[in-house]
Design a protein around this motif. Structure first.
Motif: not given
Ligand code: CTP
Length: 499
Positions: A417-433
């Motif tokens: 997928p063009p979006i990975d977990g790292h980008l999701i965390m960075k975009t919303f300021g999230l920790k792995p969850s």
């Protein structure tokens, strides 16, 4: 290496240089030297082997050093505590040990205290087929020494202990597992007395290290019909002690006259089916464990037995099982976990109501292990009714075909997928969850279902939408610039085609 055995004369034709050199050294030093154990057995069975053990009536270490010197400048590894010495020669793994009166235990921590004769040494070995020796001294060079009729047992395919089996098994309880392993790998039968002694002494297996137990289990797994070993483990009562989760699969429940199949017997049948198609040890473990979660999800719904979600429960059990069995906690474990988790999916694709996206999702989720998964699923069909079996297999052929077509058309093999977990965390300021995983899956599913185009911008916008709607999350950074991804095939036009 393979040596010829003449059954009429009871002589081996040992023409490799190493035997000649050892023979010379033995006579010069005035000691008896014999080839012993598994190599002798394997030569008679016609199984080539490069692992050769020698027994010296005297110091094994001394003779090893002298032989190594004569063969060239070869490094000898000496284990003084065990009275053994090893070296490599050509492709061969050579080991020397002094004959001993004590029980033969390769990895015993006890130092060897008492030297013995050849007969003493053979007495304390595990099975008659492993208690044969070949003389190397010149006068009797190549002669088979077989005090317990191991040759006869090899011919009759019998696993028997040289002494009373209670003594042999208490010397080293691992031998109970070795008996089962040899019976499985060689397709031999365990002699009745030895079999009864395993049942009687089974609790003693608890003193054996997990590593040694698992080494035997892996050898059982690699047999051409591993079910034989697992059935013997069950019947002797060893399974309950060494692998309670698997033991729990055995047996049948009845409610209102309706039963389910014995999941243990089914699992070992699936294992045999996989063994016919693949030598991959981990695919074989996946086969054995594919239904391990069933006892915890078993329900009777008034009509039939159901096991909803057993693949998820089973996959979650794998790390604990691997940890306890001391199997590797690496990508092999994750592979087994993945196959257990996915093993129900391919059969759900049978039927004409299934959309292309279901196929796509499986291709992406199984990734490089799709073919192994399909082998497991085909092996999972264990009905004894030929007609039903044939029908299921025919339906499944269609699934295989369709998977191939879609994979080729959509170039899905390495799709990410063009979006990975790292980008999701960075975009919303999230920790792995868990939320990160859920957003990632939602984006992936939307693309595979053809809901949004397979490109970065669409995926990013969709991620923002889902995060806001479901989790009330707002981005903390702006959308990053993104080049065109390698595979931006659009799945939308054929998303629900076959519906
Ligand atoms: N042995 C034994 N008891 C054990 C292990 C080994 O008596 N618990 C003896 C047997 O005579 C065996 C020999 O030591 O043949 C060598 O042991 P090993 O190399 O472990 O087994 P192999 O018989 O060579 O067979 P495999 O390599 O398949 O284990």
């Amino acid at each position: 290496m393979q040596a010829k055995f003449d059954i009429d004369t009871g002589n081996f034709d040992l023409n490799h240089k190493i035997f000649k050199v050892i023979s010379e050294v033995a006579d010069e030093q005035g000691v008896e030297v014999y080839v012993i154990g598994g190599w002798v057995r394997d030569q008679i069975l016609g199984r080539p082997s490069d692992d050769i053990d020698f027994v010296v009536v005297g110091s094994g270490i001394d003779i090893a050093k002298k032989v190594a010197r004569r063969l060239g400048r070869i490094k000898v590894f000496v284990f003084r505590n065990f009275g053994t010495a090893m070296f490599k020669y050509e492709n061969m793994q050579i080991e020397f040990v002094g004959a001993r009166k004590e029980s033969y235990r390769r990895d015993s921590r006890k130092p060897i205290v008492e030297n013995g004769t050849l007969q003493d040494d053979l007495n304390r070995r595990d099975f008659t087929i492993n208690a044969m020796a070949i003389s190397l001294n010149k006068a009797t060079f190549g002669k088979l020494i077989d005090p317990f009729n191991g040759l006869e047992d090899l011919k009759n395919k019998i696993i028997r202990t040289p002494l009373n089996p209670d003594i042999t098994f208490s010397d080293d309880p691992l031998r109970m597992l070795r008996a089962i392993r040899f019976a499985t790998v060689l397709d031999f039968e365990i002699h009745q007395q030895a079999y009864q002694a395993i049942i009687k002494n089974r609790e003693r297996i608890k003193i054996v290290s997990q590593e040694r137990i698992t080494e035997e289990l892996n050898k059982i797994m690699m047999a051409s019909r591993p079910s034989k070993g697992w059935k013997l483990l069950y019947d002797t009562g060893l399974l309950e002690i060494i692998f309670p989760e698997l033991h729990k699969l055995a047996g049948v429940d009845y409610k209102q006259g309706v039963s389910h199949k014995d999941i243990f017997l089914h699992s070992i049948k699936v294992l045999d089916n996989v063994a016919q198609k693949s030598n991959n040890l981990w695919l074989r473990w996946a086969a054995l464990l594919h239904d391990i979660g069933k006892p915890y999800t078993k329900r009777f719904d008034g009509k039939t037995w159901t096991f909803h979600g057993h693949e998820v429960v089973g996959a979650k059990m794998i790390p604990d099982i691997f940890r306890r069995l001391k199997l590797p906690l690496n990508e092999n474990m994750r592979y087994v976990q993945k196959l257990v988790n996915l093993h129900h999916r391919p059969m759900q694709l049978v039927g004409d109501q299934v959309t292309d996206s279901g196929f796509r999702r499986l291709i992406v989720d199984a990734g490089e292990h799709l073919e192994d998964l399909l082998i497991l699923v085909e092996s999972d069909v264990t009905t004894k009714y030929d007609e039903i079996r044939q029908k299921i297999m025919n339906n499944f052929k269609y699934v295989r075909q369709k998977l191939k077509e879609i994979e080729e058309k959509d170039k899905l093999r390495n799709w990410k997928p063009p979006i990975d977990g790292h980008l999701i965390m960075k975009t919303f300021g999230l920790k792995p969850s868990r939320v990160v995983g859920e957003i990632k899956d939602a984006v992936k599913d939307a693309i595979l279902d053809g809901l949004i185009p397979n490109d970065f911008n669409a995926a990013f916008d969709y991620m923002l939408k889902i995060a806001e709607e479901k989790y009330n999350l707002k981005p903390v950074i702006a959308k990053p610039e993104q080049g065109k991804a390698e595979n931006q095939e659009d799945f939308r036009d054929n998303g629900l085609k076959s519906n």
